[in-house]
Design a protein around this motif. Structure first.
Motif, PDB file in Angstrom:
ATOM      1  N   PHE A 136     -25.412  18.081 -11.351  1.00 32.05           N
ATOM      2  CA  PHE A 136     -24.885  18.868 -10.247  1.00 32.05           C
ATOM      3  C   PHE A 136     -25.824  20.016  -9.903  1.00 32.05           C
ATOM      4  O   PHE A 136     -26.863  20.220 -10.540  1.00 32.05           O
ATOM      5  CB  PHE A 136     -23.481  19.374 -10.585  1.00 32.05           C
ATOM      6  CG  PHE A 136     -22.457  18.276 -10.689  1.00 32.05           C
ATOM      7  CD1 PHE A 136     -22.150  17.491  -9.590  1.00 32.05           C
ATOM      8  CD2 PHE A 136     -21.820  18.006 -11.892  1.00 32.05           C
ATOM      9  CE1 PHE A 136     -21.205  16.467  -9.678  1.00 32.05           C
ATOM     10  CE2 PHE A 136     -20.881  16.984 -11.995  1.00 32.05           C
ATOM     11  CZ  PHE A 136     -20.581  16.205 -10.878  1.00 32.05           C
ATOM     12  N   SER A 137     -25.455  20.800  -8.910  1.00 30.99           N
ATOM     13  CA  SER A 137     -26.327  21.849  -8.380  1.00 30.99           C
ATOM     14  C   SER A 137     -26.508  22.987  -9.369  1.00 30.99           C
ATOM     15  O   SER A 137     -25.742  23.147 -10.336  1.00 30.99           O
ATOM     16  CB  SER A 137     -25.748  22.395  -7.072  1.00 30.99           C
ATOM     17  OG  SER A 137     -24.526  23.066  -7.344  1.00 30.99           O
ATOM     18  N   SER A 138     -27.529  23.804  -9.095  1.00 33.37           N
ATOM     19  CA  SER A 138     -27.777  24.976  -9.946  1.00 33.37           C
ATOM     20  C   SER A 138     -26.623  25.962  -9.864  1.00 33.37           C
ATOM     21  O   SER A 138     -26.331  26.668 -10.832  1.00 33.37           O
ATOM     22  CB  SER A 138     -29.088  25.655  -9.518  1.00 33.37           C
ATOM     23  OG  SER A 138     -29.028  26.048  -8.151  1.00 33.37           O
ATOM     24  N   GLU A 139     -25.928  26.023  -8.702  1.00 30.57           N
ATOM     25  CA  GLU A 139     -24.773  26.913  -8.566  1.00 30.57           C
ATOM     26  C   GLU A 139     -23.658  26.502  -9.529  1.00 30.57           C
ATOM     27  O   GLU A 139     -23.027  27.347 -10.171  1.00 30.57           O
ATOM     28  CB  GLU A 139     -24.252  26.906  -7.124  1.00 30.57           C
ATOM     29  CG  GLU A 139     -25.142  27.595  -6.111  1.00 30.57           C
ATOM     30  CD  GLU A 139     -26.261  26.697  -5.611  1.00 30.57           C
ATOM     31  OE1 GLU A 139     -26.320  25.506  -6.047  1.00 30.57           O
ATOM     32  OE2 GLU A 139     -27.078  27.168  -4.798  1.00 30.57           O
ATOM     33  N   SER A 140     -23.412  25.181  -9.608  1.00 37.63           N
ATOM     34  CA  SER A 140     -22.353  24.702 -10.495  1.00 37.63           C
ATOM     35  C   SER A 140     -22.703  24.971 -11.951  1.00 37.63           C
ATOM     36  O   SER A 140     -21.847  25.374 -12.756  1.00 37.63           O
ATOM     37  CB  SER A 140     -22.126  23.202 -10.286  1.00 37.63           C
ATOM     38  OG  SER A 140     -21.694  22.942  -8.966  1.00 37.63           O
ATOM     39  N   ARG A 141     -23.980  24.757 -12.307  1.00 37.82           N
ATOM     40  CA  ARG A 141     -24.382  25.027 -13.684  1.00 37.82           C
ATOM     41  C   ARG A 141     -24.309  26.517 -13.996  1.00 37.82           C
ATOM     42  O   ARG A 141     -23.940  26.911 -15.111  1.00 37.82           O
ATOM     43  CB  ARG A 141     -25.791  24.485 -13.923  1.00 37.82           C
ATOM     44  CG  ARG A 141     -25.871  22.962 -13.873  1.00 37.82           C
ATOM     45  CD  ARG A 141     -27.192  22.455 -14.430  1.00 37.82           C
ATOM     46  NE  ARG A 141     -28.329  22.908 -13.632  1.00 37.82           N
ATOM     47  CZ  ARG A 141     -28.793  22.255 -12.563  1.00 37.82           C
ATOM     48  NH1 ARG A 141     -28.201  21.129 -12.173  1.00 37.82           N
ATOM     49  NH2 ARG A 141     -29.835  22.709 -11.892  1.00 37.82           N
ATOM     50  N   ALA A 142     -24.645  27.360 -12.996  1.00 40.10           N
ATOM     51  CA  ALA A 142     -24.532  28.809 -13.210  1.00 40.10           C
ATOM     52  C   ALA A 142     -23.081  29.208 -13.425  1.00 40.10           C
ATOM     53  O   ALA A 142     -22.777  30.018 -14.318  1.00 40.10           O
ATOM     54  CB  ALA A 142     -25.112  29.557 -12.009  1.00 40.10           C
ATOM     55  N   PHE A 143     -22.175  28.613 -12.652  1.00 34.52           N
ATOM     56  CA  PHE A 143     -20.756  28.940 -12.827  1.00 34.52           C
ATOM     57  C   PHE A 143     -20.271  28.511 -14.209  1.00 34.52           C
ATOM     58  O   PHE A 143     -19.487  29.226 -14.845  1.00 34.52           O
ATOM     59  CB  PHE A 143     -19.920  28.261 -11.736  1.00 34.52           C
ATOM     60  CG  PHE A 143     -18.448  28.316 -12.016  1.00 34.52           C
ATOM     61  CD1 PHE A 143     -17.770  29.529 -11.985  1.00 34.52           C
ATOM     62  CD2 PHE A 143     -17.732  27.170 -12.354  1.00 34.52           C
ATOM     63  CE1 PHE A 143     -16.404  29.593 -12.270  1.00 34.52           C
ATOM     64  CE2 PHE A 143     -16.371  27.219 -12.627  1.00 34.52           C
ATOM     65  CZ  PHE A 143     -15.720  28.447 -12.588  1.00 34.52           C
TER      66      PHE A 143
END
Length: 903
Positions: A136-143
């Motif tokens: 998944f996206s970097s945003e999802s991994r950051a969350f």
């Protein structure tokens, strides 16, 4: 599900008893149920009754979790409130955002809001954080990283967030420990999340009867209307609501505006015009609105709260000029109502000074403000000195409260209901700020202020009011509500069904798999269809409408309308009932028109040459300025505008000639000593101005201004050296002059005495200097003419041989004037030799002075006799920059007469 007949709210009221808890989808439905129950009790003759247990779902979760935790579970675990949770998220995000300074803080604050929503989403829909691991996206991994850090932080601190608390209620043992009532009724839910389904299952396992109140089964009369634009649609809806209330007093009318949060100001304005048409009149203060807008506005926009926030901002440093003026004019600070006139003048003084930022000490030292405010501000200056640089948020909350108390906020006059409720909400926010301190360490004042301002910005305030017949609602606020008649507006294909709103931190594929309805087009389509069906059963009569256009965009009706069966359809017409202002204008009243263009006689006027200049430009302008004392409040574009720069030039020249006195002394002075004198005079003038504008005349700007003035003075004095010999007889000396019946006090910039004993009058100009403006029956600039006549008539004066502007403008340095002979100064000629055509029509200098006396005496007689018609000299050019134009409304008059009004 429990299917109900009739209106949902009315039917639910019959189920209210001591064994039942009603859990509503939102606060609006909860209030409607309580109000309907109270009305039922009053109608039955009851004088008192037990308040029914009606509570929104989020508040019910908090209550049940707290009760169960106190009895049998983690008694040391605290439930995070809204902004406590936000602060914890922001701390976690800030530690993981690879940016610096202000940008990092802004990113953290914005990301924390969405991360908090994402956390509630994954909890409500049983989405595992492990699913965000790969692909998944970097945003999802950051969350995922933030969420794990957030939960670890909660575990360390002994906290639980509301989303986790709601999930824990899926345990029937925990619910049993909370001592719940035997029956729970859920009302108004468009959809049920897995988390809520688990809670209902746990309730049933704990022996509690669970009822899902289904919408009532009734069919409404439906009609469809089309309008040219959204404003016409809103106005038609308001007129329809008014007619419905007049036709059936006591009926409940609902109007749905799908994007109410975006168009709230327009909606409020239209409904005010239609339902309370006199609201625009000065006597309408305190009028109660017969309608209620469901979507509140930020608490910070309420006047009494906005003033308080600016006052708090003043504790940390300077505030903007407009904010300082708002504080001075505020009726909510000490003696703000009784001392308003003096404070308004102080505000005008600040605007005249023009500095863009104002400090607390500067306001406290302002001349003209009342002693009550001055003493309060001085006390605040002392209070601020003893405040630690960093302290906990609960200490800052107490400091903010003391600071406002020192200013006697919220003022001396009684607050109306809305203001009182806003103040109570503000004090609740102070408590919330103190509560945030449980998850945050000591902070600086600026951080505490920023956080508190965010609290006020995000808190939507809507004052409580009595029962009103018309409810204006957003689409979500209609959940569970019912009405006698209902209007659904804005049903065009651009807004209905609404666009998907997936949370950016959770992959859309996971939201789709979990069944989040707002995340996908299919889900929004299903929700929109369900709401339309519910609206059709929420009233006996339902009107659907849409606008054909929005500004330049063409719109079409929502596709749902094509398959709907309507009892009637028509083009809407909002013009059948004209606006209130048009009704007044078209009313068959007989108006008396009185033409009054004369004022009482007046012998002495302040203002000097300005009286005659304005009388020549427009008699009404002179009347407004020098009889009514009307003047514009300056809007400071820059604290160093042309007027202030001109004052500096005047001050420097006055200081120089006060020491030089004669041209011979100027010529005898060595160049180096002359430069020193110029530098000293410039420093003195800048320092004097710096006392008034300390924030402006400092640093690089002061150095540039100093260099400009020194260079300008050197070039100007070189011109003065080449004049005919003279001594400076007077500078800025007050002279009283009489013109016919009028006495004026004037201060000529400079009067020189020539070798012949005659005088030469000089008026400094740092802007345009044009001799042509001295002529005519209504001269544009009669100043030098008046100075000339004043010097000749004064006992210490004598014959004036010439008059000139001293033009101190780069690129146009020199004298511009007329005299009785050539050679007095370069740029000064006799009337006959002048390049100005109007001057050539005068025989000589004595004839010009005689003409001036006749012209000025005529203007003086007109002013004294009260001649004050609206008669601009050269319309519309004369009116363009006139500061009293709002009083005379000359453009409106010329428009009614069919004349051109554009400058």
């Amino acid at each position: 599900p429990c299917a109900l007949s009739g209106g949902l709210v009315r039917a639910l009221v019959n189920l209210l008893n001591d064994d039942t808890t009603f859990i509503s989808v939102n606060r609006r439905l909860a209030r409607a149920l309580i109000e309907a129950y109270a009305a039922q009790q009053i109608a039955a003759g009851a004088h008192s009754w037990r308040t029914p247990d009606v509570i929104p779902f989020s508040a019910w979760v908090e209550r049940v979790w707290s009760a169960s935790a106190r009895r049998d579970f983690e008694s040391r675990v605290s439930l995070l409130r809204g902004w406590q949770e936000r602060m914890l998220w922001e701390q976690v995000v800030r530690e993981n955002v690879p940016r610096e300074g202000d940008q990092r803080a802004m990113l953290a604050a914005a990301a924390a809001r969405r991360a908090q929503d994402a956390n509630a989403l994954v909890s409500a829909w049983n989405i595992s954080l492990d699913a965000l691991e790969f692909g998944f996206s970097s945003e999802s991994r950051a969350f995922r990283t933030w969420a794990r850090a957030f939960r670890a932080r909660c575990s360390e601190g002994g906290w639980v967030d509301p989303a986790s608390a709601a999930t824990s209620l899926g345990n029937s043992d925990r619910l049993a420990a909370a001592s719940l009532r035997p029956r729970a009724v859920f009302a108004g839910f468009d959809f049920i999340t897995p988390q809520q389904r688990g809670i209902r299952t746990a309730l049933a396992s704990a022996g509690i009867e669970v009822i899902n109140a289904a919408p009532p089964q009734r069919e409404a009369r439906k009609s469809f209307r089309v309008f040219d634009d959204s404003l016409s649609e809103l106005r038609a809806a308001a007129l329809w609501a008014r007619r419905e209330v007049e036709r059936a007093p006591g009926s409940r009318v609902g109007i749905v505006v799908p994007e109410l949060h975006r168009v709230r100001p327009s909606v409020a304005r239209v409904f005010d015009e239609v339902l309370i048409p006199g609201s625009a009149l000065p006597s309408s203060d305190g009028v109660t609105r017969p309608f209620n807008l469901s979507y509140g506005e930020p608490l910070s926009r309420i006047a009494v709260i906005g003033d308080a926030l600016i006052a708090l901002k003043l504790s940390a440093g300077p505030v903007a000029l407009a904010e300082a003026g708002r504080l001075l004019r505020s009726p909510y600070l000490c003696a703000g109502h009784s001392g308003l006139a003096a404070r308004a003048r102080a505000d005008a003084r600040l605007r005249d000074i023009g500095e863009r930022e104002i400090r607390l000490e500067r306001i406290a030292a302002l001349a003209g403000i009342d002693e009550a405010l001055k003493n309060s501000l001085r006390e605040l200056v002392r209070m601020r000195r003893g405040v630690p640089r960093r302290q906990p948020l609960n200490s800052w909350s107490a400091f903010f409260s003391l600071w406002l108390s020192g200013l006697r906020w919220p003022g001396e006059r009684a607050l109306d209901s809305g203001e009182f409720q806003a103040v109570e909400a503000f004090r609740d926010l102070l408590d919330e700020l103190a509560a945030i301190g449980a998850v945050a360490g000591p902070v600086k004042l600026e951080r505490a202020l920023s956080l508190f301002s965010n609290l006020a910005d995000e808190h939507l305030f809507q004052p409580r009011s009595g029962r009103v017949p018309v409810q204006v609602l957003g689409a979500l606020e209609t959940a569970g509500m019912d009405f006698d008649t209902l209007w659904i507006s804005g049903l065009h294909d651009g807004s209905w069904p609404p666009a998907p709103e997936p949370n950016p931190f959770v992959p859309v594929s996971l939201q789709r798999a979990a069944g989040v309805p707002t995340a996908t087009p299919e889900g929004q389509l299903q929700l929109a269809q369900g709401r339309l069906e519910r609206w059709c059963r929420a009233a006996n009569e339902v009107v659907f409408s849409y606008p054909r256009s929005d500004q330049d965009e063409s719109l079409r009706p929502t596709p749902f309308m094509a398959a709907a069966a309507f009892d009637g359809a028509a083009d809407g017409d909002a013009s059948k009932s004209p606006e209130f202002s048009l009704q007044l204008n078209q009313a068959p009243a007989r108006l008396e028109v009185v033409g009054d263009e004369r004022a009482p006689d007046m012998r002495v006027a302040r203002g000097g040459a300005g009286v005659l200049r304005d009388q020549a430009a427009c008699p009404f302008r002179a009347f407004a300025r020098f009889r009514l004392d009307a003047a514009e409040v300056r809007v400071a574009a820059s604290p160093m505008d042309a007027r202030i720069r001109g004052n500096l030039v005047h001050s420097v020249l006055n200081a120089l000639w006060a020491g030089l006195r004669t041209q011979s002394n100027l010529n005898a002075l060595p160049a180096e000593e002359l430069r020193q004198r110029i530098t000293s005079a410039v420093e003195e003038a800048i320092e004097k101005e710096r006392q008034i504008r300390p924030q402006t005349l400092r640093g690089t700007f002061a150095r540039i201004e100093r260099e400009r003035l020194c260079s300008l003075m050197e070039d100007w004095l070189s011109i003065e050296k080449r004049r005919a010999p003279f001594d400076v007889a007077a500078q800025e000396t007050e002279i009283e002059v009489t013109l016919g019946p009028l006495s004026l006090r004037i201060r000529p910039d400079r009067v020189d005495r020539l070798d012949s004993g005659e005088f030469f009058v000089i008026d400094y100009k740092t802007g345009n200097a044009e001799v042509r403006q001295w002529f005519g029956a209504r001269p544009e600039d009669p100043q030098l003419a008046l100075y000339t006549l004043a010097v000749e008539s004064h006992p210490a004066g004598g014959p004036v041989a010439g008059a000139a502007h001293g033009a101190l403008k780069r690129g146009a340095l020199g004298f511009r004037g007329l005299a009785d002979r050539e050679g007095l100064a370069a740029g000064v000629s006799t009337p006959s030799a002048s390049t100005v055509n109007a001057a050539k029509t005068v025989a000589d200098w004595p004839a010009l002075k005689a003409e001036w006396r006749h012209t000025l005496e005529s203007l003086a007689v007109a002013f004294v006799s009260g001649d004050a018609p609206v008669d601009p000299r050269s319309p519309p050019a004369t009116c363009v920059h006139c500061d009293v134009m709002p009083l005379c409304r000359v453009f409106e008059q010329r428009s009614e007469a069919g004349e051109e009004t554009n400058p």
